[in-house]
Design a protein around this motif. Structure first.
Motif, PDB file in Angstrom:
ATOM      1  N   GLY A 126       0.814  -1.204   0.000  1.00 44.65           N
ATOM      2  CA  GLY A 126       0.000   0.000   0.000  1.00 44.65           C
ATOM      3  C   GLY A 126       0.845   1.249   0.000  1.00 44.65           C
ATOM      4  O   GLY A 126       2.081   1.192   0.065  1.00 44.65           O
ATOM      5  N   PHE A 127       0.183   2.378  -0.107  1.00 44.89           N
ATOM      6  CA  PHE A 127       0.827   3.689  -0.092  1.00 44.89           C
ATOM      7  C   PHE A 127       0.165   4.551   0.969  1.00 44.89           C
ATOM      8  O   PHE A 127      -1.058   4.534   1.113  1.00 44.89           O
ATOM      9  N   CYS A 128       0.977   5.341   1.667  1.00 44.15           N
ATOM     10  CA  CYS A 128       0.458   6.329   2.603  1.00 44.15           C
ATOM     11  C   CYS A 128      -0.226   7.422   1.783  1.00 44.15           C
ATOM     12  O   CYS A 128       0.327   7.885   0.788  1.00 44.15           O
ATOM     13  N   THR A 129      -1.408   7.852   2.176  1.00 46.75           N
ATOM     14  CA  THR A 129      -2.134   8.865   1.404  1.00 46.75           C
ATOM     15  C   THR A 129      -1.558  10.269   1.612  1.00 46.75           C
ATOM     16  O   THR A 129      -1.805  11.150   0.804  1.00 46.75           O
ATOM     17  N   LYS A 130      -0.778  10.468   2.672  1.00 44.50           N
ATOM     18  CA  LYS A 130      -0.233  11.795   2.943  1.00 44.50           C
ATOM     19  C   LYS A 130       1.146  12.001   2.310  1.00 44.50           C
ATOM     20  O   LYS A 130       1.392  12.990   1.646  1.00 44.50           O
ATOM     21  N   CYS A 178       6.156   9.244   7.718  1.00 40.73           N
ATOM     22  CA  CYS A 178       5.851  10.623   8.120  1.00 40.73           C
ATOM     23  C   CYS A 178       5.398  10.721   9.578  1.00 40.73           C
ATOM     24  O   CYS A 178       5.582  11.756  10.205  1.00 40.73           O
ATOM     25  N   GLY A 179       4.797   9.697  10.099  1.00 40.31           N
ATOM     26  CA  GLY A 179       4.358   9.699  11.491  1.00 40.31           C
ATOM     27  C   GLY A 179       3.086  10.476  11.747  1.00 40.31           C
ATOM     28  O   GLY A 179       2.520  10.403  12.832  1.00 40.31           O
ATOM     29  N   ASP A 180       2.618  11.243  10.769  1.00 37.90           N
ATOM     30  CA  ASP A 180       1.415  12.061  10.953  1.00 37.90           C
ATOM     31  C   ASP A 180       0.147  11.328  10.517  1.00 37.90           C
ATOM     32  O   ASP A 180      -0.907  11.506  11.112  1.00 37.90           O
ATOM     33  N   CYS A 181       0.262  10.554   9.458  1.00 40.05           N
ATOM     34  CA  CYS A 181      -0.899   9.896   8.872  1.00 40.05           C
ATOM     35  C   CYS A 181      -1.306   8.685   9.711  1.00 40.05           C
ATOM     36  O   CYS A 181      -0.471   7.903  10.137  1.00 40.05           O
ATOM     37  N   GLU A 182      -2.599   8.541   9.938  1.00 38.97           N
ATOM     38  CA  GLU A 182      -3.107   7.424  10.723  1.00 38.97           C
ATOM     39  C   GLU A 182      -3.796   6.419   9.794  1.00 38.97           C
ATOM     40  O   GLU A 182      -4.698   6.785   9.049  1.00 38.97           O
ATOM     41  N   PHE A 183      -3.337   5.175   9.826  1.00 42.83           N
ATOM     42  CA  PHE A 183      -3.920   4.110   9.011  1.00 42.83           C
ATOM     43  C   PHE A 183      -5.063   3.453   9.775  1.00 42.83           C
ATOM     44  O   PHE A 183      -4.946   3.206  10.969  1.00 42.83           O
ATOM     45  N   LYS A 184      -6.133   3.153   9.064  1.00 42.70           N
ATOM     46  CA  LYS A 184      -7.218   2.350   9.628  1.00 42.70           C
ATOM     47  C   LYS A 184      -7.468   1.189   8.685  1.00 42.70           C
ATOM     48  O   LYS A 184      -7.762   1.391   7.511  1.00 42.70           O
ATOM     49  N   ILE A 185      -7.332  -0.015   9.218  1.00 37.93           N
ATOM     50  CA  ILE A 185      -7.515  -1.240   8.440  1.00 37.93           C
ATOM     51  C   ILE A 185      -8.579  -2.058   9.138  1.00 37.93           C
ATOM     52  O   ILE A 185      -8.523  -2.258  10.352  1.00 37.93           O
ATOM     53  N   ARG A 186      -9.555  -2.541   8.376  1.00 37.94           N
ATOM     54  CA  ARG A 186     -10.699  -3.247   8.946  1.00 37.94           C
ATOM     55  C   ARG A 186     -10.819  -4.649   8.347  1.00 37.94           C
ATOM     56  O   ARG A 186     -10.570  -4.844   7.163  1.00 37.94           O
ATOM     57  N   THR A 187     -11.199  -5.605   9.173  1.00 37.09           N
ATOM     58  CA  THR A 187     -11.436  -6.956   8.668  1.00 37.09           C
ATOM     59  C   THR A 187     -12.746  -6.980   7.887  1.00 37.09           C
ATOM     60  O   THR A 187     -13.681  -6.237   8.195  1.00 37.09           O
ATOM     61  N   ASN A 188     -12.806  -7.820   6.873  1.00 39.16           N
ATOM     62  CA  ASN A 188     -13.997  -7.955   6.045  1.00 39.16           C
ATOM     63  C   ASN A 188     -14.331  -9.437   5.939  1.00 39.16           C
ATOM     64  O   ASN A 188     -13.900 -10.114   5.003  1.00 39.16           O
ATOM     65  N   PRO A 189     -15.097  -9.985   6.886  1.00 37.63           N
ATOM     66  CA  PRO A 189     -15.378 -11.418   6.857  1.00 37.63           C
ATOM     67  C   PRO A 189     -16.285 -11.842   5.702  1.00 37.63           C
ATOM     68  O   PRO A 189     -16.248 -12.994   5.288  1.00 37.63           O
ATOM     69  N   LYS A 190     -17.060 -10.916   5.159  1.00 33.76           N
ATOM     70  CA  LYS A 190     -17.946 -11.264   4.044  1.00 33.76           C
ATOM     71  C   LYS A 190     -17.127 -11.679   2.826  1.00 33.76           C
ATOM     72  O   LYS A 190     -17.432 -12.671   2.168  1.00 33.76           O
ATOM     73  N   GLU A 191     -16.059 -10.945   2.537  1.00 32.02           N
ATOM     74  CA  GLU A 191     -15.224 -11.261   1.381  1.00 32.02           C
ATOM     75  C   GLU A 191     -13.922 -11.937   1.776  1.00 32.02           C
ATOM     76  O   GLU A 191     -13.066 -12.163   0.936  1.00 32.02           O
ATOM     77  N   ARG A 192     -13.762 -12.217   3.067  1.00 29.73           N
ATOM     78  CA  ARG A 192     -12.580 -12.896   3.605  1.00 29.73           C
ATOM     79  C   ARG A 192     -11.291 -12.154   3.264  1.00 29.73           C
ATOM     80  O   ARG A 192     -10.344 -12.739   2.732  1.00 29.73           O
ATOM     81  N   THR A 193     -11.271 -10.870   3.566  1.00 30.73           N
ATOM     82  CA  THR A 193     -10.112 -10.044   3.257  1.00 30.73           C
ATOM     83  C   THR A 193     -10.026  -8.898   4.261  1.00 30.73           C
ATOM     84  O   THR A 193     -10.768  -8.875   5.243  1.00 30.73           O
ATOM     85  N   PHE A 194      -9.116  -7.977   4.018  1.00 34.55           N
ATOM     86  CA  PHE A 194      -8.976  -6.764   4.817  1.00 34.55           C
ATOM     87  C   PHE A 194      -9.273  -5.573   3.932  1.00 34.55           C
ATOM     88  O   PHE A 194      -8.946  -5.570   2.756  1.00 34.55           O
ATOM     89  N   ASP A 195      -9.876  -4.538   4.498  1.00 32.77           N
ATOM     90  CA  ASP A 195     -10.160  -3.304   3.776  1.00 32.77           C
ATOM     91  C   ASP A 195      -9.297  -2.186   4.342  1.00 32.77           C
ATOM     92  O   ASP A 195      -9.235  -2.003   5.564  1.00 32.77           O
ATOM     93  N   TYR A 196      -8.644  -1.443   3.452  1.00 32.29           N
ATOM     94  CA  TYR A 196      -7.909  -0.256   3.866  1.00 32.29           C
ATOM     95  C   TYR A 196      -8.922   0.879   3.915  1.00 32.29           C
ATOM     96  O   TYR A 196      -9.387   1.352   2.890  1.00 32.29           O
TER      97      TYR A 196
END
Length: 133
Positions: free
Chosen positions: A55-59, A95-113
């Motif tokens: 992945g890439f940091c959005t900031k 950068c230390g400023d950007c906060e990542f949020k990653i969520r589990t997705n059991p419906k599709e058996r994956t992770f969502d950024y």
């Protein structure tokens, strides 16, 4: 048998106040001693998380490689039928400023950024390479 030998046989120390006060009927020994827990998840809600995809940091557009491990805060945010959906929150290493949020997705058996990070999309054309086609 002396009390010291009995304590060594049990493998742990039980203070006399615990037994005399009658707290053993209502509380565990850890609750009586006001213990906060024995690991960082029980103490501060922190667990170790490894990125499932590139992945890439959005900031700052820094590359966050698959398999990079982070200390994250784990929180239960929702349910999918009886399966819990967790959200992991951490900061960008570059950068230390950007906060990542990653969520589990059991419906599709994956992770969502969810926010702060975007998934690296790689397309591979087998005809152009000449492997299948």
């Amino acid at each position: 048998m002396s009390s010291l030998a009995a304590t060594q046989a049990d493998g742990y120390y039980v203070p006399p106040e615990y037994l005399e006060s009658g707290a053993y009927k209502k509380k565990s020994l850890n609750q009586f001693n006001k213990s906060k827990g024995h690991n960082q998840f029980l103490q501060r809600g922190v667990c170790r998380f490894e990125l499932p995809f590139d992945g890439f940091c959005t900031k700052c557009d820094a590359i966050c490689g698959k398999g990079t491990r982070y200390n994250t805060h784990k929180a239960h945010v929702d349910d999918y039928f009886t399966t819990k959906i967790y959200e992991f929150t951490t900061n960008c290493r570059a950068c230390g400023d950007c906060e990542f949020k990653i969520r589990t997705n059991p419906k599709e058996r994956t992770f969502d950024y969810v926010s702060g990070i975007r998934k690296k999309v790689e397309e591979f054309d087998t005809v152009a390479v000449g492997t299948h086609g």
